[in-house]
Design an enzyme around this catalytic site. Structure first.
Site, short mmCIF file in Angstrom:
data_model
loop_
_atom_site.label_atom_id
_atom_site.label_comp_id
_atom_site.label_asym_id
_atom_site.label_seq_id
_atom_site.Cartn_x
_atom_site.Cartn_y
_atom_site.Cartn_z
N THR A 153 -4.69 7.97 8.48
CA THR A 153 -4.70 6.78 7.64
C THR A 153 -6.14 6.26 7.59
O THR A 153 -6.94 6.57 8.48
CB THR A 153 -3.75 5.69 8.19
OG1 THR A 153 -3.79 4.55 7.33
CG2 THR A 153 -4.13 5.25 9.59
N GLY A 154 -6.45 5.53 6.55
CA GLY A 154 -7.82 5.01 6.42
C GLY A 154 -8.48 5.56 5.17
O GLY A 154 -7.80 6.00 4.24
N THR B 245 1.57 6.98 0.14
CA THR B 245 0.67 5.84 -0.06
C THR B 245 0.47 5.53 -1.53
O THR B 245 0.68 6.42 -2.37
CB THR B 245 -0.71 6.14 0.58
OG1 THR B 245 -1.53 4.99 0.55
CG2 THR B 245 -1.43 7.26 -0.16
N THR C 108 -1.12 2.97 4.43
CA THR C 108 -0.44 4.26 4.30
C THR C 108 0.50 4.53 5.46
O THR C 108 0.15 4.27 6.61
CB THR C 108 -1.52 5.38 4.32
OG1 THR C 108 -2.36 5.18 3.20
CG2 THR C 108 -0.92 6.76 4.30
N SER D 178 0.81 -1.22 0.00
CA SER D 178 0.00 0.00 0.00
C SER D 178 0.84 1.27 0.00
O SER D 178 0.29 2.37 0.15
CB SER D 178 -0.97 0.01 1.19
OG SER D 178 -0.23 0.05 2.37
N ARG E 143 -8.42 8.88 -9.03
CA ARG E 143 -8.87 9.16 -7.65
C ARG E 143 -7.66 9.61 -6.79
O ARG E 143 -6.60 9.02 -6.84
CB ARG E 143 -9.49 7.91 -7.05
CG ARG E 143 -9.96 8.06 -5.59
CD ARG E 143 -8.95 7.55 -4.61
NE ARG E 143 -9.45 7.54 -3.23
CZ ARG E 143 -8.69 7.35 -2.16
NH1 ARG E 143 -7.40 7.17 -2.29
NH2 ARG E 143 -9.22 7.34 -0.95
C1 SD4 Z 1 -6.19 6.99 0.93
N1 SD4 Z 1 -5.70 7.32 3.25
O1 SD4 Z 1 -5.74 6.94 -0.20
C2 SD4 Z 1 -5.27 6.65 2.05
C3 SD4 Z 1 -5.19 5.17 2.14
C4 SD4 Z 1 -5.10 4.59 3.47
O2 SD4 Z 1 -5.78 2.95 4.84
O3 SD4 Z 1 -4.60 5.16 4.40
N2 SD4 Z 1 -5.64 3.44 3.63
O4 SD4 Z 1 -7.37 7.25 1.19
#
Ligand code: SD4
Length: 342
Positions: free
Chosen positions: A252-253, A219, A201, A85, A229
């Site tokens: 993160t997320g 990320t 991330t 990731s 996106r």
């Molecule tokens: C995103 N925040 O591209 C990043 C990805 C991530 O857990 O952190 N995923 O939305």
């Protein structure tokens, strides 16, 4: 000398607290507000942040600059082909193309960012070059790649066989279903083929021995996203924010949820109002819940914050968000408190 002794003592106490806290993983979370180990200190998202922190600590522990530390730190997962990731080996978008998002911010509120960058492993270093070599903050797509090549970065294929094969498997039903806490969890059958484990991330913030703060976030974004996106990670204020007078935060997320509330900026502003890092992260999570109660039940977002006194904390929507802390006398992963209790 006695200062040093006190410091060692408090580090030991903190390690004990950390042990207690880790024990609490299976039971109710202990909230240790405003944990502090002083400076220098680096904190970063997820378990794998520990390796990144180790690289950052080589700079911080020798009185180096926070900006250099965070860049060098996050380059570790960027270069790790097994980490699916971030950087090399990242999962592609739904068209099979790996695109990277990254940003960096320093103690003078200077910042740089790239989004949708292809074929360059160290997106964070390109973001730093945007900050240091251009009058701009953000470059995207083709233009970001062109700039990187002009700066001397080398073009590489970022799609590993493993990520390619998983994507080909995913194409069979092509459903976009992000998995919470992907780092810690084995995906349900059909979501990530082979029940693969993943990481997530990396967001890292640091306070150096001179009292200066910086942050970095990088990320490959949500796996199988629509081409084009962009998530929160390269957006200053959303995925990362640093204000040397106050502190720094990163997230993160599911980036869409973070962008809607400009999450990391919100966390820093809450610390400015006097909240501890953990309380400030909690406030951002609560804002997310109040703005989008249904969605917030399903997804994971975690915030991580550090203030300019060296106090740190985190808070997430769901269970499972972990973060790594490195300072003199501490090298540990914690599990963040969270909003939705089952
Ligand atoms: C995103 N925040 O591209 C990043 C990805 C991530 O857990 O952190 N995923 O939305």
């Amino acid at each position: 000398m006695s200062g040093r002794r006190d410091f060692v003592k408090s580090s030991v106490l903190l390690s004990v607290a950390a042990l207690v806290r880790n024990k609490s993983i299976a039971g109710p979370m202990l909230a240790l507000e405003g944990r502090s180990v002083g400076k220098p200190i680096v904190i970063s998202t997820w378990d794998f942040g520990r390796e990144a922190n180790a690289a950052a600590w080589e700079i911080l522990g020798t009185n180096g600059r926070a900006l250099d530390a965070v860049e060098i730190g996050v380059k570790v997962p960027e270069a790790d082909a097994e980490n699916q990731s971030v950087g090399l080996g990242g999962r592609p978008d739904r068209d099979g193309i790996v695109t990277l998002d990254a940003c960096i911010m320093d103690e003078n509120s200077r910042c740089g960012s790239v989004a949708g960058l292809e074929n360059i492993v160290h997106a964070i270093s390109v973001a730093r070059a945007v900050m240091e070599k251009t009058p701009h903050v953000m470059l995207v797509g083709e233009g970001a790649l062109q700039f990187a090549l002009q700066c001397g970065f080398k073009k590489e294929n970022l799609l590993t066989e493993k990520s390619k094969n998983e994507w080909l498997e995913w194409l069979k039903d092509s459903k976009y279903r992000p998995i919470n806490n992907i780092e810690n969890r084995v995906g349900p059958p059909g979501t990530l083929p082979g029940g693969a484990k993943n990481h997530d991330t990396i967001g890292m913030v640091a306070l150096d021995g001179h009292g200066n703060m910086s942050g970095a976030c990088t990320t490959s974004g949500m796996a199988y996203k629509i081409r084009g996106r962009v998530g929160d990670s390269p957006i200053i204020g959303a995925g990362l924010f640093v204000d040397n007078e106050v502190g720094a935060a990163t997230s993160t997320g599911v980036g869409e949820e973070v962008i809607r509330i400009v999450g990391s900026h919100l966390v820093v502003e809450a610390m400015r109002q006097g909240l501890s890092p953990e309380e400030a992260c909690k406030r951002a999570v609560e804002r997310m819940v109040s703005k989008n109660p249904e969605k917030s039940k399903e997804v994971q977002v975690g915030f991580l914050a550090l203030n300019n006194k060296g106090e740190y904390g985190a808070y997430a929507l769901q269970d499972g968000f972990t973060y790594a802390v490195r300072s003199e006398g501490i090298d540990q992963v914690f599990r963040a408190p969270y909003y939705y209790r089952k």
